[in-house]
Design a protein around this motif. Structure first.
Motif, PDB file in Angstrom:
ATOM      1  N   GLU A 249      12.444  54.981  -2.949  1.00 27.69           N
ATOM      2  CA  GLU A 249      12.277  54.531  -4.321  1.00 27.69           C
ATOM      3  C   GLU A 249      12.436  55.741  -5.244  1.00 27.69           C
ATOM      4  OE1 GLU A 249       9.058  51.561  -6.374  1.00 27.69           O
ATOM      5  OE2 GLU A 249       8.294  53.323  -5.338  1.00 27.69           O
ATOM      6  N   ILE A 250      13.483  55.732  -6.069  1.00 29.91           N
ATOM      7  CA  ILE A 250      13.708  56.889  -6.946  1.00 29.91           C
ATOM      8  C   ILE A 250      12.818  56.784  -8.194  1.00 29.91           C
ATOM      9  CG2 ILE A 250      16.065  57.375  -6.206  1.00 29.91           C
ATOM     10  CD1 ILE A 250      16.979  55.748  -8.686  1.00 29.91           C
ATOM     11  N   THR A 251      12.647  57.912  -8.884  1.00 27.23           N
ATOM     12  CA  THR A 251      11.711  57.939 -10.016  1.00 27.23           C
ATOM     13  C   THR A 251      12.102  56.966 -11.143  1.00 27.23           C
ATOM     14  OG1 THR A 251      11.354  60.241  -9.441  1.00 27.23           O
ATOM     15  CG2 THR A 251      10.428  59.494 -11.510  1.00 27.23           C
ATOM     16  N   PRO A 252      13.394  56.895 -11.545  1.00 31.12           N
ATOM     17  CA  PRO A 252      13.710  55.922 -12.604  1.00 31.12           C
ATOM     18  C   PRO A 252      13.290  54.500 -12.229  1.00 31.12           C
ATOM     19  CG  PRO A 252      15.544  57.403 -12.292  1.00 31.12           C
ATOM     20  CD  PRO A 252      14.570  57.711 -11.197  1.00 31.12           C
ATOM     21  N   LEU A 253      13.358  54.171 -10.936  1.00 29.38           N
ATOM     22  CA  LEU A 253      12.958  52.829 -10.515  1.00 29.38           C
ATOM     23  C   LEU A 253      11.449  52.647 -10.692  1.00 29.38           C
ATOM     24  CD1 LEU A 253      13.933  50.170  -9.315  1.00 29.38           C
ATOM     25  CD2 LEU A 253      13.402  51.078  -7.061  1.00 29.38           C
ATOM     26  N   ILE A 254      10.688  53.716 -10.469  1.00 33.86           N
ATOM     27  CA  ILE A 254       9.229  53.662 -10.678  1.00 33.86           C
ATOM     28  C   ILE A 254       8.949  53.244 -12.120  1.00 33.86           C
ATOM     29  CG2 ILE A 254       7.159  55.094 -10.919  1.00 33.86           C
ATOM     30  CD1 ILE A 254       7.526  55.115  -8.114  1.00 33.86           C
ATOM     31  N   ILE A 255       9.715  53.847 -13.056  1.00 30.93           N
ATOM     32  CA  ILE A 255       9.496  53.517 -14.467  1.00 30.93           C
ATOM     33  C   ILE A 255       9.766  52.036 -14.702  1.00 30.93           C
ATOM     34  CG2 ILE A 255      10.315  53.966 -16.819  1.00 30.93           C
ATOM     35  CD1 ILE A 255      10.938  56.823 -15.920  1.00 30.93           C
ATOM     36  N   ILE A 256      10.860  51.536 -14.149  1.00 27.70           N
ATOM     37  CA  ILE A 256      11.200  50.117 -14.311  1.00 27.70           C
ATOM     38  C   ILE A 256      10.089  49.240 -13.723  1.00 27.70           C
ATOM     39  CG2 ILE A 256      12.793  48.315 -13.562  1.00 27.70           C
ATOM     40  CD1 ILE A 256      14.450  49.862 -15.259  1.00 27.70           C
ATOM     41  N   THR A 257       9.629  49.604 -12.536  1.00 26.39           N
ATOM     42  CA  THR A 257       8.599  48.801 -11.877  1.00 26.39           C
ATOM     43  C   THR A 257       7.333  48.735 -12.729  1.00 26.39           C
ATOM     44  OG1 THR A 257       9.488  49.688  -9.828  1.00 26.39           O
ATOM     45  CG2 THR A 257       7.420  48.475  -9.669  1.00 26.39           C
ATOM     46  N   LYS A 258       6.935  49.911 -13.244  1.00 30.47           N
ATOM     47  CA  LYS A 258       5.727  49.941 -14.080  1.00 30.47           C
ATOM     48  C   LYS A 258       5.927  49.103 -15.335  1.00 30.47           C
ATOM     49  CE  LYS A 258       3.775  54.388 -12.622  1.00 30.47           C
ATOM     50  NZ  LYS A 258       2.361  54.156 -12.298  1.00 30.47           N
ATOM     51  N   LEU A 259       7.139  49.158 -15.906  1.00 25.91           N
ATOM     52  CA  LEU A 259       7.408  48.357 -17.097  1.00 25.91           C
ATOM     53  C   LEU A 259       7.308  46.873 -16.786  1.00 25.91           C
ATOM     54  CD1 LEU A 259      10.404  49.982 -19.013  1.00 25.91           C
ATOM     55  CD2 LEU A 259       8.100  49.525 -19.851  1.00 25.91           C
ATOM     56  N   GLU A 260       7.827  46.493 -15.622  1.00 22.78           N
ATOM     57  CA  GLU A 260       7.782  45.080 -15.264  1.00 22.78           C
ATOM     58  C   GLU A 260       6.356  44.601 -15.060  1.00 22.78           C
ATOM     59  OE1 GLU A 260      10.554  44.883 -12.076  1.00 22.78           O
ATOM     60  OE2 GLU A 260      12.261  44.615 -13.444  1.00 22.78           O
ATOM     61  N   GLN A 261       5.465  45.549 -14.733  1.00 21.60           N
ATOM     62  CA  GLN A 261       4.047  45.185 -14.611  1.00 21.60           C
ATOM     63  C   GLN A 261       3.308  45.372 -15.935  1.00 21.60           C
ATOM     64  OE1 GLN A 261       3.223  48.032 -11.619  1.00 21.60           O
ATOM     65  NE2 GLN A 261       4.001  46.767  -9.933  1.00 21.60           N
ATOM     66  N   TYR A 262       4.056  45.563 -17.011  1.00 21.70           N
ATOM     67  CA  TYR A 262       3.498  45.795 -18.351  1.00 21.70           C
ATOM     68  C   TYR A 262       2.601  47.020 -18.404  1.00 21.70           C
ATOM     69  CZ  TYR A 262       5.440  41.232 -19.037  1.00 21.70           C
ATOM     70  OH  TYR A 262       6.329  40.203 -19.087  1.00 21.70           O
ATOM     71  N   ASP A 263       2.804  47.968 -17.478  1.00 21.24           N
ATOM     72  CA  ASP A 263       2.046  49.225 -17.511  1.00 21.24           C
ATOM     73  C   ASP A 263       2.854  50.215 -18.360  1.00 21.24           C
ATOM     74  OD1 ASP A 263       0.597  51.495 -17.132  1.00 21.24           O
ATOM     75  OD2 ASP A 263       1.028  51.693 -14.986  1.00 21.24           O
ATOM     76  N   TYR A 264       2.866  49.982 -19.692  1.00 26.33           N
ATOM     77  CA  TYR A 264       3.680  50.822 -20.566  1.00 26.33           C
ATOM     78  C   TYR A 264       3.248  52.273 -20.527  1.00 26.33           C
ATOM     79  CZ  TYR A 264       5.883  46.685 -22.500  1.00 26.33           C
ATOM     80  OH  TYR A 264       6.612  45.549 -22.637  1.00 26.33           O
TER      81      TYR A 264
END
Lengths: 298, 320, 351
Positions: A249-264
């Protein structure tokens, strides 16, 4: 940032063009970027560290940096050879190869991502025979050097695992090295090599002592550019990476995942870590470019 | 991070030197005596062409191969879908707004940076490059932070009773994120530096003598710009625009964050490809991809054409 | 139209390009601004043209008594020819020449046929009638130069300004073109100022030479005047070759031997190589004794390199080849030197 001292020049349009430039830059780039920094300013230190240093996130840094580094190194090597061949050799189709080098810039990343997946998947164009070879090779290594967990390092398959990420990032980074080296190699006068030859150097000495030192700063710049691009790359990687948490799991994907969980906040915190790393790289690249130009006045 | 592409062009191709060409061609016409032995040349050629073939040619072939796997009928069926059509329309719309905006910015920025000296110029030049250093995902994220529901401006954008704004504004329900404006903004951000980066070195290399000449001949500012500056930079401008356009139509990461993925409404072509691919509709995914790959190829051809044109112009200057 | 420059200052950051420069150019003259690079001559020319602003609060520029300091370049009625011509690359020769007329407001703009007439006339004037359809890149350097001149003249300027007009040309074209410019200027009789760093060029064609050094004007005068009576050591060295000799060494130099006063301060004496006469060596005769080290006899005159006895200071002498044959000299011979004319700047007198 105060580029306000008005130059006394008879050419018109300074105020208008600078005003528009600054306004546009501010609205499109600077204000939105500052939003990221202001967002984390409201976080407590504890929350920030929890967001950016959780094991899964740290694993993604190591993966992103490690694979980007490997891809950039491979690009530095092959990029030099491709640039050398394009500048020094004439062969039919040279122009086409030269144009193709920019393909990674021109081909949308998502398209590159699914194309590479189609090639390297187990039943893909190349994957159908390369994948078993890879699995067997990794198995051999594990047998010889059993104290390293080769399978987790090098991946169990090519696509949908770490080798896939490496392939995507190599694809993305190639033009950077070639395009920074090409002008330097063009400028490198053949007289330099001829001078070395008249002084008694053989080809190996000429290559390693005259040419490589001359092009090294450009090579390093190209390497740094490829590396910086690879760290932020998203589109071409997600399709081929497999995206297993804490493994591929690359770092940009981590950002997307957190966004999808509304963890802005969490997403922004990780983004700020990446931004700082990118700015540092940008700064280093600027220095490198100055350094590589230091002899050019001669 | 995109710079080397441009640097190469401005160093080697588009810059038609001012008339007195300082450097005569240094390379002798015949084959050079001092060069690598044959086996090294063969090895280099094999490595270079092999690498290019595997990493560049193969993916390109794969796109078209996969798209046509089930024949032309299946290929064209992919475009009959109304979602595919609306994705194409949205991509064209976003590019049609982003490219002219960045073109206007590029011209303004290169004019003030190349023609004038002022404090903070190198800082400004660096800041223009900033979007290339930012991961596409983060480019999308920052707009969510500004315009999203929990963002700075989010609360004011929905319909509601906001004391600082007028009646009319409060009745509007303005959607930016997960809507078309957000997609346009993210596209503008990721393609921000393209035209400016192309024009600044070009205009710096050309100098301002022709503009000064026009001024002494009585031309005003706009006349000087339209009749003297613009014709001189038109190829560099065109070059910047086609690259800007290719990236604008192909952007995935940034747009993905702000889009909301509503089929038929906020899906661009790259996002549509992702959806089709994740639904295992491979032929359709590659069919839409083949359009974008074609766009990429056209971009490369135009780019080579511009470089070729300028390399051809140069010898005339050398002999004159 | 005459040009008057009063007390103009121009600085670029810490660098002073012009340090209170005054200059008067009479109507109809061809004036050369001569100086080494960095002396401020191009800056002065650009300020006269209105392409550069002088420092705020410094002096004025006037054309024929009319103050033009605040008039923009386009309305000063100057024709400016750039060092690298600055021809518009994407326009043909005709379009280049017509540009200044076409950009006029509709009220002042001549009709299309008038413009075409004027362009044809100018092409004839610069003797390039057949090249109207070409692009600048298809012209030779000398042709570009003349097109740039025609373009500048199209707007009927009152003053013609040329920045290093022959700088980018090869030696032969340069000579032809500068004579052509002189004849041309005689014909149309327009006040002309040109910048050059080539003293031969300045001395050959100009009515008046303005010698600049270190942001200042060193001397103004007719070519012969500045060559024969340089106002400063700089001008002496800049115009032509010169030997700089220590006065002490010339104690016995004959009728032009330095005075007692000069010997005391051991000043420097400036002598042009052609102002030294070579005589057969006669022990005891007055004059400087020197030993001949080298003869360069290729060319109309012979150049001799000598070394003074006993100081070993080098001296260059120019003499006609007939004289040289008459003297029958070999390298290593001793000779006596007589100074016909020399100059010292330590005190304000000429010998």
């Amino acid at each position: 940032m105060a580029p306000t001292i008005r130059p006394r020049s008879v050419l018109p349009g300074f105020g208008l063009s600078l005003g528009f430039t600054l306004a546009y830059l501010g609205l499109i780039v600077l204000i939105p970027l500052s939003a990221a920094f202001l967002k984390i300013a409201g976080m407590s230190w504890h929350d920030f560290v929890a967001a950016v240093a959780s094991p899964r996130v740290v694993a993604s840094y190591r993966l992103s940096f490690g694979v980007s580094l490997a891809a950039a190194l491979v690009n530095a090597f092959f990029g030099f050879i491709v640039a050398w061949v394009l500048v020094r050799y004439t062969f039919p189709g040279r122009r086409i190869v030269d144009a193709l080098v920019d393909l990674p810039f021109a081909l949308p990343t998502a398209v590159a991502g699914i194309a590479l997946t189609a090639i390297y998947a187990k039943n893909g164009w190349v994957g159908q025979w390369l994948d078993p070879l890879w699995v067997r090779g990794v198995g051999r290594l594990a047998a010889f050097v059993p104290w390293i967990d080769w399978k987790s390092w090098l991946g169990g398959t090519i696509a949908f695992d770490r080798p896939g990420i490496f392939i995507a990032l190599t694809f993305i980074g190639l033009p950077f090295v070639v395009r920074t080296l090409q002008p330097v190699l063009i400028e490198l006068e053949p007289e330099l090599e001829e001078a070395a030859a008249t002084l008694g150097a053989n080809r190996w000495q000429t290559m390693t002592r005259v040419i490589l030192p001359e092009v090294f700063p450009a090579m390093l710049t190209g390497f740094a550019l490829a590396f910086a691009r690879a760290i932020g790359e998203y589109g071409s990687v997600v399709f081929i990476a497999g995206n297993q948490p804490a493994h591929s799991e690359i770092t940009p994907l981590i950002i997307i995942t957190k966004l999808e969980q509304y963890d802005y906040r969490g997403a922004t915190a990780v983004a700020v870590v990446m931004l700082v790393a990118s700015f540092f790289l940008l700064f280093a690249i600027n220095l490198l470019q100055k350094w590589s130009r230091r002899f050019s006045a001669v | 991070m995109e710079p080397p592409l441009f640097r190469r062009l401005t160093v080697s191709a588009v810059t038609t030197a001012p008339f007195p060409v300082k450097r005569a061609p240094t390379r002798a016409a015949g084959p050079r005596v001092v060069r690598n032995p044959v086996w090294v040349r063969v090895l280099f050629m094999t490595l270079a062409l092999g690498f290019v073939g595997i990493f560049l040619v193969l993916p390109l072939v794969a796109v078209f191969g996969e798209a046509l796997r089930k024949g032309l009928g299946a290929y064209f069926k992919a475009f009959a879908d109304s979602d595919a059509r609306s994705a194409i329309r949205l991509t064209l719309t976003a590019a049609a707004i982003a490219v002219p905006s960045n073109l206007a910015f590029g011209i303004a920025a290169s004019w003030c940076i190349a023609k004038f000296n002022f404090r903070g110029k190198s800082l400004l030049t660096t800041l223009i490059d900033l979007p290339f250093a930012v991961s596409p995902v983060i480019s999308g994220l920052i707009y969510v932070l500004v315009f999203g529901a929990q963002g700075w401006l989010g609360p004011y954008l929905g319909a509601g009773d906001h004391p600082c704004f007028g009646e009319w504004f409060n009745q509007q329900d303005i959607k930016i994120i997960f809507a078309v404006p957000g997609i346009v903004l993210a596209t503008i951000f990721v393609t921000f530096p393209f035209v400016a980066r192309e024009l600044i070195p070009l205009m710096q290399a050309q100098g301002s003598d022709e503009e000064y000449a026009a001024l002494t001949l009585g031309a005003n500012g706009w006349q000087t710009f339209w009749h003297v500056t613009l014709p001189n930079i038109k190829w560099g401008l065109f070059y910047g625009v086609i690259l800007c356009n290719a990236r604008a139509m192909g952007e995935f990461g940034a747009v993905s964050v702000v889009s909301g993925h509503i089929r038929g409404e906020t899906n661009t072509m790259p996002l549509h490809i992702e959806i089709l691919y994740n639904e295992y509709n491979f032929v359709a995914a590659f069919a839409v991809s083949s359009l974008l790959a074609m766009l990429g190829l056209v971009t490369l051809v135009l780019k080579s054409f511009i470089e070729w044109r300028h390399q051809r112009v140069r010898p005339a200057n050398v002999t004159a | 139209m005459s040009i008057a420059v009063q007390n103009i200052r121009k600085t670029f950051g810490a660098f002073t390009a012009l340090d209170g420069v005054d200059l008067n150019v009479k109507s109809g003259q061809l004036v050369a601004l001569l100086g080494p690079s960095g002396s401020g001559k191009t800056t002065l020319l650009r300020i006269i043209a209105g392409l550069e602003y002088a420092d705020p609060g410094s002096g004025r520029i006037s054309f024929h008594g009319e103050d033009v300091t605040d008039v923009p370049a386009g309305r000063r009625k100057v024709g400016f020819v750039f060092q690298h011509y600055a021809l518009f690359r994407h326009m043909t020769v005709c379009e280049n020449i017509a540009f200044g007329l076409k950009v006029r407001s509709r009220r002042e703009r001549p009709s299309k046929s008038e413009i075409a007439d004027r362009v044809a006339k100018l092409l004839k004037l610069v003797q390039l009638e057949q090249l109207g359809g070409r692009y600048p890149s298809q012209l030779s350097g000398g042709q570009r130069q003349r097109i740039a001149l025609a373009r500048a003249l199209a707007v009927e300027p009152k003053v013609l300004l040329l920045d290093e007009p022959f700088g980018a040309l090869d030696a032969k074209v340069r000579k032809e073109l500068r004579r052509w410019l002189r004849r041309f200027q005689d014909e149309i009789n327009i006040t002309t100022v040109f910048v050059t760093h080539d003293q031969e060029e300045a001395l050959e064609i100009s009515d008046e030479v303005v010698i600049m050094n270190n942001a200042r004007v060193e001397q103004v005068g007719a070519p012969q005047e500045v060559y024969d009576r340089p106002a400063s050591p700089f001008v002496y060295q800049f115009l032509g070759n010169v030997n700089v000799l220590r006065a002490q060494a010339l104690a016995h130099a004959g009728p032009h031997a330095p005075t007692e006063a000069m010997l005391e301060i051991d000043g420097q004496i400036y002598v042009r190589p052609h102002d030294i006469e070579v005589l057969p060596h006669l022990p005891g005769a007055s004059g400087v004794v020197a030993i001949l080290r080298y003869i360069h006899a290729a060319g109309a005159t012979a150049r001799l390199t000598l070394e003074q006895v006993p100081t070993r200071e080098p001296i260059e002498v120019e003499t006609s080849r007939v004289t040289l044959v008459g003297l029958d000299l070999k390298v290593g011979d001793l000779v006596n030197l007589r100074l016909r004319q020399s100059r010292s700047f330590d005190e304000d007198y000429t010998i």
